[in-house]
Design an enzyme around this catalytic site. Structure first.
Site, PDB file in Angstrom:
ATOM      1  N   GLY A  36      -8.644 -23.112 -25.847  1.00  0.00           N
ATOM      2  CA  GLY A  36      -7.856 -24.242 -26.343  1.00  0.00           C
ATOM      3  C   GLY A  36      -6.499 -23.882 -26.931  1.00  0.00           C
ATOM      4  O   GLY A  36      -5.983 -24.626 -27.774  1.00  0.00           O
ATOM      5  N   ASN A  38      -3.709 -24.061 -25.339  1.00  0.00           N
ATOM      6  CA  ASN A  38      -2.798 -25.124 -24.882  1.00  0.00           C
ATOM      7  C   ASN A  38      -3.021 -26.407 -25.685  1.00  0.00           C
ATOM      8  O   ASN A  38      -2.068 -27.119 -25.991  1.00  0.00           O
ATOM      9  CB  ASN A  38      -2.962 -25.382 -23.385  1.00  0.00           C
ATOM     10  CG  ASN A  38      -2.201 -24.363 -22.559  1.00  0.00           C
ATOM     11  OD1 ASN A  38      -0.978 -24.410 -22.504  1.00  0.00           O
ATOM     12  ND2 ASN A  38      -2.916 -23.428 -21.962  1.00  0.00           N
ATOM     13  N   MET A 115     -11.802 -26.635 -16.663  1.00  0.00           N
ATOM     14  CA  MET A 115     -12.246 -25.889 -15.486  1.00  0.00           C
ATOM     15  C   MET A 115     -13.158 -26.669 -14.539  1.00  0.00           C
ATOM     16  O   MET A 115     -13.746 -26.090 -13.635  1.00  0.00           O
ATOM     17  CB  MET A 115     -12.934 -24.587 -15.927  1.00  0.00           C
ATOM     18  CG  MET A 115     -12.042 -23.678 -16.742  1.00  0.00           C
ATOM     19  SD  MET A 115     -10.502 -23.267 -15.869  1.00  0.00           S
ATOM     20  CE  MET A 115      -9.668 -22.278 -17.106  1.00  0.00           C
ATOM     21  N   LEU A 118     -11.819 -32.478 -10.900  1.00  0.00           N
ATOM     22  CA  LEU A 118     -12.105 -33.917 -10.934  1.00  0.00           C
ATOM     23  C   LEU A 118     -12.123 -34.477  -9.512  1.00  0.00           C
ATOM     24  O   LEU A 118     -11.311 -34.090  -8.678  1.00  0.00           O
ATOM     25  CB  LEU A 118     -11.036 -34.650 -11.758  1.00  0.00           C
ATOM     26  CG  LEU A 118     -10.969 -34.233 -13.232  1.00  0.00           C
ATOM     27  CD1 LEU A 118      -9.881 -35.024 -13.958  1.00  0.00           C
ATOM     28  CD2 LEU A 118     -12.317 -34.428 -13.918  1.00  0.00           C
ATOM     29  N   ASN A 132      -1.973 -31.518 -15.474  1.00  0.00           N
ATOM     30  CA  ASN A 132      -2.687 -30.243 -15.590  1.00  0.00           C
ATOM     31  C   ASN A 132      -1.673 -29.129 -15.779  1.00  0.00           C
ATOM     32  O   ASN A 132      -0.577 -29.179 -15.227  1.00  0.00           O
ATOM     33  CB  ASN A 132      -3.472 -29.993 -14.289  1.00  0.00           C
ATOM     34  CG  ASN A 132      -4.171 -28.640 -14.286  1.00  0.00           C
ATOM     35  OD1 ASN A 132      -4.868 -28.288 -15.241  1.00  0.00           O
ATOM     36  ND2 ASN A 132      -3.984 -27.867 -13.222  1.00  0.00           N
ATOM     37  N   HIS A 134      -1.125 -25.173 -14.992  1.00  0.00           N
ATOM     38  CA  HIS A 134      -1.669 -24.105 -14.149  1.00  0.00           C
ATOM     39  C   HIS A 134      -0.870 -22.820 -14.418  1.00  0.00           C
ATOM     40  O   HIS A 134       0.370 -22.863 -14.463  1.00  0.00           O
ATOM     41  CB  HIS A 134      -1.572 -24.497 -12.668  1.00  0.00           C
ATOM     42  CG  HIS A 134      -2.160 -23.453 -11.778  1.00  0.00           C
ATOM     43  ND1 HIS A 134      -3.528 -23.271 -11.639  1.00  0.00           N
ATOM     44  CD2 HIS A 134      -1.574 -22.497 -11.017  1.00  0.00           C
ATOM     45  CE1 HIS A 134      -3.742 -22.263 -10.817  1.00  0.00           C
ATOM     46  NE2 HIS A 134      -2.580 -21.765 -10.430  1.00  0.00           N
ATOM     47  N   THR A 171      -4.099 -34.741  -8.441  1.00  0.00           N
ATOM     48  CA  THR A 171      -4.561 -35.595  -7.336  1.00  0.00           C
ATOM     49  C   THR A 171      -5.868 -34.993  -6.822  1.00  0.00           C
ATOM     50  O   THR A 171      -6.329 -33.964  -7.341  1.00  0.00           O
ATOM     51  CB  THR A 171      -3.536 -35.612  -6.180  1.00  0.00           C
ATOM     52  OG1 THR A 171      -3.424 -34.279  -5.670  1.00  0.00           O
ATOM     53  CG2 THR A 171      -2.180 -36.113  -6.630  1.00  0.00           C
ATOM     54  N   GLU A 205       3.460 -21.709 -20.658  1.00  0.00           N
ATOM     55  CA  GLU A 205       2.509 -22.825 -20.790  1.00  0.00           C
ATOM     56  C   GLU A 205       2.670 -23.605 -22.099  1.00  0.00           C
ATOM     57  O   GLU A 205       2.715 -24.835 -22.096  1.00  0.00           O
ATOM     58  CB  GLU A 205       1.069 -22.305 -20.714  1.00  0.00           C
ATOM     59  CG  GLU A 205       0.716 -21.715 -19.367  1.00  0.00           C
ATOM     60  CD  GLU A 205      -0.743 -21.303 -19.295  1.00  0.00           C
ATOM     61  OE1 GLU A 205      -1.624 -22.096 -19.638  1.00  0.00           O
ATOM     62  OE2 GLU A 205      -1.002 -20.152 -18.881  1.00  0.00           O
TER      63      GLU A 205
HETATM   64  C1  GAR Z   1      -4.676 -21.365 -19.380  1.00  0.00           C
HETATM   65  O1  GAR Z   1      -3.983 -20.213 -18.953  1.00  0.00           O
HETATM   66  C2  GAR Z   1      -4.561 -22.459 -18.335  1.00  0.00           C
HETATM   67  O2  GAR Z   1      -3.327 -22.490 -17.703  1.00  0.00           O
HETATM   68  C3  GAR Z   1      -5.635 -22.038 -17.371  1.00  0.00           C
HETATM   69  O3  GAR Z   1      -6.694 -21.592 -18.183  1.00  0.00           O
HETATM   70  C4  GAR Z   1      -6.188 -21.110 -19.424  1.00  0.00           C
HETATM   71  C5  GAR Z   1      -6.854 -21.849 -20.550  1.00  0.00           C
HETATM   72  O4  GAR Z   1      -6.469 -21.347 -21.793  1.00  0.00           O
HETATM   73  N1  GAR Z   1      -6.008 -23.116 -16.518  1.00  0.00           N
HETATM   74  C6  GAR Z   1      -6.341 -22.946 -15.255  1.00  0.00           C
HETATM   75  O5  GAR Z   1      -6.418 -21.876 -14.734  1.00  0.00           O
HETATM   76  C7  GAR Z   1      -6.645 -24.237 -14.504  1.00  0.00           C
HETATM   77  N2  GAR Z   1      -6.511 -24.013 -13.101  1.00  0.00           N
HETATM   78  P1  GAR Z   1      -6.628 -22.210 -23.122  1.00  0.00           P
HETATM   79  O6  GAR Z   1      -8.062 -22.758 -23.144  1.00  0.00           O
HETATM   80  O7  GAR Z   1      -6.405 -21.213 -24.219  1.00  0.00           O
HETATM   81  O8  GAR Z   1      -5.604 -23.295 -23.098  1.00  0.00           O
END
Ligand code: GAR
Length: 231
Positions: A36, A38, A115, A118, A132, A134, A171, A205
């Site tokens: 979490g 982000n 993860m 959807l 989202n 990425h 999408t 991010e």
């Molecule tokens: C982040 O790097 C995010 O971009 C990635 O997982 C991590 C989650 O970190 N998401 C993906 O790969 C989705 N395809 P967080 O839980 O610390 O935000």
């Protein structure tokens, strides 16, 4: 019988239940699965008043043990856990998720390290309202199987000199929706997947995700012919 039209509500102690509530503020629901960081970037931006008036109404986790849930609770944000495995099929899972989003009056859904892919039902119910983040420059290192650390392993394996992060609308095509923001990050010679992941989070991010949410809440993102136009 009294004519309600002539009733003076203020003198009768009537309280407007919507008083003090900003009806123009966008309700944000954040979907999480792990640490979490982000989500934390979004909470910090909200506390600095940088989400364009958007309010994080609820955090929904796909895992009961996600540390992201603690981050939400520490900031007084309501949480829910909705796990795919608690439902017999994708359809009933999607219905439960959509119902929760309706109950929260979600205007914007943010996948922040979420993860679970959807399905069409959810994507269509919230078309151009789910975003989202990425951890790569889409269309590189994206799609099924590219998530979390695997993305950075693939980037190092390929030997790219520049990677980064992308925020896009969701999408039914995995990581294929209209791109909102991207930010490039340098790859260094002695990077490990973990070191690169941290740099991509810090430099890209945690900046572009709150920025995209702000643009959305300010009504500045339009989608035309599969591309975004930011005003
Ligand atoms: C982040 O790097 C995010 O971009 C990635 O997982 C991590 C989650 O970190 N998401 C993906 O790969 C989705 N395809 P967080 O839980 O610390 O935000």
């Amino acid at each position: 019988m009294a004519d309600v039209r002539s009733t003076d509500f203020s003198e009768n102690g009537w309280v407007d239940p919507l008083e003090g509530i900003d009806l123009s503020a966008k309700n944000i629901v954040v979907l999480v699965s792990g640490g979490g960081t982000n989500l934390q970037a979004l909470i910090d931006a909200q506390e600095r008043g940088e989400l364009g008036g958007g309010v994080i109404k609820c955090v929904i986790s796909s895992r009961p043990d996600a540390y992201a849930l603690k981050r939400a609770k520490d900031h007084g944000i309501p949480t829910r856990v909705i796990q795919r495995k608690s439902f017999p099929d994708v359809e009933s899972y999607s219905n439960a998720l959509i119902e929760a989003l309706y109950q929260e009056y979600a205007d914007l859904v943010v996948q922040a390290g979420f993860m679970t892919i959807l399905d069409r039902c959810v994507c269509r119910a919230y078309q151009n309202k789910i975003i989202n983040v990425h951890p790569a420059l889409i269309p590189s290192f994206c799609g099924k199987g590219y998530y979390g650390l695997h993305v950075h392993e693939a980037a190092l394996e390929k030997g790219v000199k520049v990677t980064g992060a992308t925020v896009h609308f969701v999408t039914e095509v995995c990581d294929g929706g209209p791109i909102i923001l991207q930010k490039a990050v340098e790859v260094k010679a002695d990077d490990t997947p973990e070191i690169l992941q941290k740099r991509v989070m810090e430099e890209a991010e945690w900046k572009i995700l709150p920025e995209a949410v702000r643009l959305f809440c300010e009504g500045r993102i339009k989608v035309k012919d599969g591309k975004t136009i930011i005003s």
